[in-house]
Design a protein around this motif. Sequence first.
Motif, PDB file in Angstrom:
ATOM      1  N   GLY A   1      77.129  97.636  67.476  1.00 20.67           N
ATOM      2  CA  GLY A   1      76.949  96.635  67.545  1.00 20.67           C
ATOM      3  C   GLY A   1      75.586  94.955  67.465  1.00 20.67           C
ATOM      4  N   ILE A   2      74.867  95.988  68.028  1.00 19.29           N
ATOM      5  CA  ILE A   2      74.100  95.253  69.146  1.00 19.29           C
ATOM      6  C   ILE A   2      72.630  94.678  68.327  1.00 19.29           C
ATOM      7  CG2 ILE A   2      72.892  94.538  71.546  1.00 19.29           C
ATOM      8  CD1 ILE A   2      74.384  95.685  72.931  1.00 19.29           C
ATOM      9  N   ILE A   3      72.624  93.423  68.271  1.00 20.82           N
ATOM     10  CA  ILE A   3      71.191  92.929  67.118  1.00 20.82           C
ATOM     11  C   ILE A   3      70.440  93.246  68.124  1.00 20.82           C
ATOM     12  CG2 ILE A   3      70.114  91.629  65.778  1.00 20.82           C
ATOM     13  CD1 ILE A   3      73.180  90.684  65.017  1.00 20.82           C
ATOM     14  N   ILE A   4      68.912  93.695  67.600  1.00 20.26           N
ATOM     15  CA  ILE A   4      67.958  93.960  67.730  1.00 20.26           C
ATOM     16  C   ILE A   4      67.010  92.943  67.210  1.00 20.26           C
ATOM     17  CG2 ILE A   4      66.160  95.510  68.260  1.00 20.26           C
ATOM     18  CD1 ILE A   4      67.678  97.624  68.309  1.00 20.26           C
ATOM     19  N   VAL A   5      65.690  92.265  67.795  1.00 19.81           N
ATOM     20  CA  VAL A   5      65.205  91.268  67.738  1.00 19.81           C
ATOM     21  C   VAL A   5      64.015  92.085  68.189  1.00 19.81           C
ATOM     22  CG1 VAL A   5      64.136  89.377  66.672  1.00 19.81           C
ATOM     23  CG2 VAL A   5      66.359  89.683  66.523  1.00 19.81           C
ATOM     24  N   GLU A   6      62.571  92.350  67.678  1.00 25.49           N
ATOM     25  CA  GLU A   6      61.661  92.737  68.394  1.00 25.49           C
ATOM     26  C   GLU A   6      60.640  92.187  67.576  1.00 25.49           C
ATOM     27  OE1 GLU A   6      62.731  97.150  68.490  1.00 25.49           O
ATOM     28  OE2 GLU A   6      61.845  96.593  67.081  1.00 25.49           O
ATOM     29  N   GLY A   7      59.571  91.712  67.889  1.00 25.22           N
ATOM     30  CA  GLY A   7      58.288  91.041  67.879  1.00 25.22           C
ATOM     31  C   GLY A   7      58.292  89.429  68.174  1.00 25.22           C
ATOM     32  N   LEU A   8      59.369  89.021  68.984  1.00 25.41           N
ATOM     33  CA  LEU A   8      59.130  87.329  69.185  1.00 25.41           C
ATOM     34  C   LEU A   8      58.110  86.923  69.860  1.00 25.41           C
ATOM     35  CD1 LEU A   8      62.422  87.524  71.312  1.00 25.41           C
ATOM     36  CD2 LEU A   8      62.080  86.931  68.783  1.00 25.41           C
ATOM     37  N   ASP A   9      57.306  85.734  69.110  1.00 26.60           N
ATOM     38  CA  ASP A   9      56.357  85.269  69.660  1.00 26.60           C
ATOM     39  C   ASP A   9      56.961  83.430  70.445  1.00 26.60           C
ATOM     40  OD1 ASP A   9      53.416  84.663  70.624  1.00 26.60           O
ATOM     41  OD2 ASP A   9      53.184  83.696  68.309  1.00 26.60           O
ATOM     42  N   ASN A  10      55.893  83.376  71.564  1.00 33.19           N
ATOM     43  CA  ASN A  10      55.908  82.146  72.083  1.00 33.19           C
ATOM     44  C   ASN A  10      56.724  81.536  72.725  1.00 33.19           C
ATOM     45  OD1 ASN A  10      53.982  80.815  70.168  1.00 33.19           O
ATOM     46  ND2 ASN A  10      55.252  79.910  69.009  1.00 33.19           N
ATOM     47  N   VAL A  11      57.334  82.319  73.830  1.00 28.36           N
ATOM     48  CA  VAL A  11      58.639  83.137  74.230  1.00 28.36           C
ATOM     49  C   VAL A  11      58.614  82.382  75.866  1.00 28.36           C
ATOM     50  CG1 VAL A  11      60.355  84.872  76.129  1.00 28.36           C
ATOM     51  CG2 VAL A  11      59.678  84.973  73.600  1.00 28.36           C
ATOM     52  N   ASP A  12      57.207  81.961  76.558  1.00 32.94           N
ATOM     53  CA  ASP A  12      56.713  81.415  77.267  1.00 32.94           C
ATOM     54  C   ASP A  12      57.431  79.622  77.542  1.00 32.94           C
ATOM     55  OD1 ASP A  12      54.469  81.425  75.077  1.00 32.94           O
ATOM     56  OD2 ASP A  12      53.502  80.435  76.567  1.00 32.94           O
ATOM     57  N   GLN A  13      57.690  79.486  75.864  1.00 34.25           N
ATOM     58  CA  GLN A  13      57.640  78.162  75.837  1.00 34.25           C
ATOM     59  C   GLN A  13      59.303  77.795  75.966  1.00 34.25           C
ATOM     60  OE1 GLN A  13      55.994  76.177  72.543  1.00 34.25           O
ATOM     61  NE2 GLN A  13      53.777  77.463  72.083  1.00 34.25           N
ATOM     62  N   ILE A  14      59.793  78.091  76.539  1.00 34.16           N
ATOM     63  CA  ILE A  14      61.302  78.552  76.411  1.00 34.16           C
ATOM     64  C   ILE A  14      61.605  77.260  77.793  1.00 34.16           C
ATOM     65  CG2 ILE A  14      63.896  79.253  76.515  1.00 34.16           C
ATOM     66  CD1 ILE A  14      62.834  81.176  74.725  1.00 34.16           C
ATOM     67  N   GLN A  15      61.399  77.731  78.751  1.00 37.24           N
ATOM     68  CA  GLN A  15      61.015  77.096  80.318  1.00 37.24           C
ATOM     69  C   GLN A  15      62.274  76.749  80.130  1.00 37.24           C
ATOM     70  OE1 GLN A  15      57.918  74.333  79.989  1.00 37.24           O
ATOM     71  NE2 GLN A  15      56.045  75.974  79.761  1.00 37.24           N
TER      72      GLN A  15
END
Length: 222
Positions: free
Chosen positions: A170-184
């Motif tokens: 039941g773990i949801i998988i999300v692939e192809g994320l962008d701009n992760v470097d901006q979370i900081q």
Amino acid sequence: MASRIIDLTISLEPTLRGVDIDVHTTVAKDGWLSRMLHLYSHCGTHMDAPTHFAAGTQTIDEIPVHRCMGRAWLVDVRHLQPRQEITVDHLGSVADSFVSDDAIIFWSDWTKHLGDPDYYRDQFSPISRSLARWMVDRKVRMVGVQPPSVADVNDLPAVTEIHKILLGAGIIIVEGLDNVDQIQTPTCHWIALPIKVAGGDGAPCRSIAIVGSPGVVGVAND
């Protein structure tokens, strides 16, 4: 300090694998502009459903919306070598701080090389079997990665097993994320909402991260 909203979504355009966009009507000819979209169910930023790898019967439209959001921990894996598996050790302090039903986002910067075909299959680090089982044991809500898959797409048995371990729990998988470097920040509030495709094995989704203190929300990537 105001919160910030960061768009973690890849724009869908014809140069992207699995995306074709045709002109349907024009203002000059028909009075309005519209396009016909032909989308692979796992193109761009997308979510997998358990039916994608026969890990269950749940389809993308059956995933409860409230499960598609929550607190996420950011894990930096940029230092790993291409095709080096991500293990529990690479979680660092997140492994100790993680709380059941939280999510994990892996920061690899893979999408900075989106236009390079060599990166599609060979230049990212997949999730290991041991880490997948750890996520099941710790009841991870969602897992997000920047490459197009959580597992090695060159190895069908491995990619099948990792997806079945995660999706079957039941773990949801999300692939192809962008701009992760901006979370900081160590954590963020993560939302990923897929297109509601009836009986879908997966679907493109719009994903955002909300970081900072509650209050007035500013917009990043404006």
